[in-house]
Design a protein around this motif. Structure first.
Motif, PDB file in Angstrom:
ATOM      1  N   HIS A   1     -10.767  -7.444  -1.150  1.00  0.00           N
ATOM      2  CA  HIS A   1     -10.051  -7.775   0.083  1.00  0.00           C
ATOM      3  C   HIS A   1     -11.098  -8.068   1.160  1.00  0.00           C
ATOM      4  CE1 HIS A   1      -7.433  -7.352   3.566  1.00  0.00           C
ATOM      5  NE2 HIS A   1      -6.415  -7.483   2.737  1.00  0.00           N
TER       6      HIS A   1
ATOM      7  N   SER B   1      -6.437 -11.797   0.259  1.00  0.00           N
ATOM      8  CA  SER B   1      -5.436 -10.847   0.752  1.00  0.00           C
ATOM      9  C   SER B   1      -4.775 -10.104  -0.408  1.00  0.00           C
ATOM     10  CB  SER B   1      -4.362 -11.626   1.502  1.00  0.00           C
ATOM     11  OG  SER B   1      -3.670 -12.444   0.582  1.00  0.00           O
TER      12      SER B   1
ATOM     13  N   SER C   1      -4.987 -11.856   6.533  1.00  0.00           N
ATOM     14  CA  SER C   1      -6.080 -12.054   5.580  1.00  0.00           C
ATOM     15  C   SER C   1      -5.804 -13.252   4.678  1.00  0.00           C
ATOM     16  CB  SER C   1      -6.322 -10.781   4.769  1.00  0.00           C
ATOM     17  OG  SER C   1      -5.112 -10.194   4.407  1.00  0.00           O
TER      18      SER C   1
ATOM     19  N   ILE D   1      -3.680  -9.533  12.311  1.00  0.00           N
ATOM     20  CA  ILE D   1      -2.306  -9.010  12.442  1.00  0.00           C
ATOM     21  C   ILE D   1      -2.309  -7.480  12.551  1.00  0.00           C
ATOM     22  CG2 ILE D   1      -1.817  -8.950   9.952  1.00  0.00           C
ATOM     23  CD1 ILE D   1       1.006 -10.232  10.842  1.00  0.00           C
ATOM     24  N   ASN D   2      -3.349  -6.852  12.022  1.00  0.00           N
ATOM     25  CA  ASN D   2      -3.513  -5.393  12.138  1.00  0.00           C
ATOM     26  C   ASN D   2      -3.958  -5.040  13.547  1.00  0.00           C
ATOM     27  OD1 ASN D   2      -3.614  -6.086   9.374  1.00  0.00           O
ATOM     28  ND2 ASN D   2      -4.660  -4.175   8.878  1.00  0.00           N
TER      29      ASN D   2
ATOM     30  N   TYR E   1       0.818  -1.222   0.000  1.00  0.00           N
ATOM     31  CA  TYR E   1       0.000   0.000   0.000  1.00  0.00           C
ATOM     32  C   TYR E   1       0.849   1.269   0.000  1.00  0.00           C
ATOM     33  CZ  TYR E   1      -4.009  -2.973   1.459  1.00  0.00           C
ATOM     34  OH  TYR E   1      -5.007  -3.915   1.538  1.00  0.00           O
TER      35      TYR E   1
ATOM     36  N   SER F   1       2.369  -7.735   5.177  1.00  0.00           N
ATOM     37  CA  SER F   1       3.116  -7.490   6.406  1.00  0.00           C
ATOM     38  C   SER F   1       3.878  -8.732   6.863  1.00  0.00           C
ATOM     39  CB  SER F   1       2.184  -6.991   7.504  1.00  0.00           C
ATOM     40  OG  SER F   1       1.143  -7.896   7.735  1.00  0.00           O
TER      41      SER F   1
HETATM   42  O1  CIZ Z   1      -1.149  -8.027   6.250  1.00  0.00           O
HETATM   43  C1  CIZ Z   1      -1.151  -7.113   5.434  1.00  0.00           C
HETATM   44  O2  CIZ Z   1      -0.152  -6.737   4.858  1.00  0.00           O
HETATM   45  C2  CIZ Z   1      -2.406  -6.402   5.158  1.00  0.00           C
HETATM   46  C3  CIZ Z   1      -2.718  -5.315   6.040  1.00  0.00           C
HETATM   47  C4  CIZ Z   1      -3.213  -6.715   4.174  1.00  0.00           C
HETATM   48  C5  CIZ Z   1      -3.100  -7.856   3.283  1.00  0.00           C
HETATM   49  O3  CIZ Z   1      -4.140  -8.414   2.901  1.00  0.00           O
HETATM   50  O4  CIZ Z   1      -2.004  -8.218   2.904  1.00  0.00           O
END
Ligand code: CIZ
Ligand code: SF4
Length: 364
Positions: free
Chosen positions: A251, A267, A156, A136-137, A41, A56
């Protein structure tokens, strides 16, 4: 050689182009001692400097297995915490702008979750019946809460496997902080909507009756992502009037109506893979952050693939956007001078318990 740390104020007036040169020079000097991670992002001006990009968890795992001493995480705060938790003790994780948080992660905190757990214990035996699951967020101390209560973390990408793991152990789940990821995942596993209740911590018993809590299989914390809440099912209908052949991919942080209408739900990594692997000359409507969607469109347009952003209004993540080339140049040039600025260090107690919950997830 360590000297007085450089001040961010001296960078704020630098142009992006000047920063580019200084970032490249600093990275060349630092060599393998530093790795720059870029979340999907991140904006282009920062993303292009990343040694590796990903979601992440992929980024944290990459960093922990690298020889780099310094991990510069271009993402948001909870991601840098995960990196600090999973990396070796000799590694240092740096978040270029400390104000890069996550509004969803901020919707649950340790105090509110502990109070809610206590309230649940007044109706059911939460300690025996409920597994706490944090997306995880979330802040490290919530991951630690899960570690302390035989709970687990999910992303996700693995939410369904994580929920399966939970239901093998106990009959109920308290899922925080994202109501939508919890509902979308549970529903796809066959849990009827009436077996899920929303927990609004501002209300007594989360706004549910005792009977609703006793009957619920999933208790969904009332939290959401301000970016993904922009997407609405009607936007799919409107777009398909013009382009009926469109394939829709969302998503799971998007709401239930959007995910129900989507052809694929997954994800960021899954979205990228699905569109990259798709047949040429296909059209895609995507419900996730704008920077990812724009970059993906650029990447695949030569294959005749068209990738569109679902919302008619711009929906960028404003906290992801905070990381700019100026902050990146600032942290890297400080490292060249031997100064660590903006390191993220989770305290040892939280680290231990958060790691337990993360390891439960990683072992699935
Ligand atoms: O874990 C991640 O990086 C997030 C926030 C979203 C994703 O779906 O990868
Ligand atoms: Fe948080 Fe949403 Fe931004 Fe992701 S896109 S970091 S969930 S606010």
């Amino acid at each position: 050689m360590s000297s007085l740390a450089r001040a961010i104020q001296d960078y704020s007036l630098l142009s992006d182009e000047e920063c580019d040169q200084r970032i490249q020079a600093a990275k060349a000097t630092l060599g393998d001692s530093c790795v720059v991670l870029g979340h999907h992002y991140q904006r282009n001006e920062v993303f292009k400097h990343a040694d590796v990009s990903g979601d992440s968890l992929k980024l944290s795992n990459y960093a922990a297995n690298s020889s780099a001493k310094y991990i510069v995480f271009c993402g948001v705060h909870f991601m840098a915490e995960v990196s600090d938790i999973l990396s070796r003790p000799d590694q240092v994780t740096i978040l270029p702008d400390l104000a890069a948080g996550c509004s969803m992660a901020d919707m649950a905190n340790r105090k509110n979750v502990e109070r809610s757990w206590k309230e649940l214990n007044s109706v059911i035996n939460a300690d025996e019946q409920v597994t706490p699951v944090t997306y995880i967020n979330s802040a490290a101390d919530l991951k630690a809460f899960c570690g302390e209560h035989e709970g687990i973390v999910c992303t996700s990408s693995n939410a369904q496997q994580v929920l399966d793991w939970c239901f093998e152990k106990r009959e109920k789940i308290l899922f925080f902080p994202d109501e939508h990821l919890g509902r979308n995942t549970g529903y796809r596993m066959g849990i009827p909507l009436e077996d899920m209740v929303v927990w609004d911590f501002n209300q007594p018993l989360g706004g549910s009756t005792k009977a609703q809590i006793q009957n619920a299989k999933m208790i969904l914390w009332k939290g959401f992502c301000s970016v993904h809440q922009m997407f609405q099912a009607e936007q799919i209908d409107d777009f398909k009037k013009q382009h009926p052949e469109t394939i829709v991919i969302a998503h799971p942080e998007a709401n239930f109506g959007v995910c129900e209408k989507a052809d694929f739900v997954g994800s960021t990594e899954m979205i990228l893979k699905t569109v990259r692997d798709a047949k040429p000359n296909t059209r895609w409507l995507v419900a996730t952050e704008l920077n990812l969607v724009n970059r993906l469109n650029e990447e695949v347009k030569d294959q005749g693939k068209h990738v569109h952003f679902m919302s008619p209004t711009v929906a960028m993540c404003s906290t992801m956007f905070r990381t700019d080339p100026q902050h990146l140049a600032w942290v890297l040039e400080n490292l060249v001078d031997g100064n660590v600025v903006n390191s993220i260090e989770v305290n040892q107690d939280d680290k231990l318990m958060a790691k337990k919950a993360l390891n439960s997830m990683l072992s699935i």
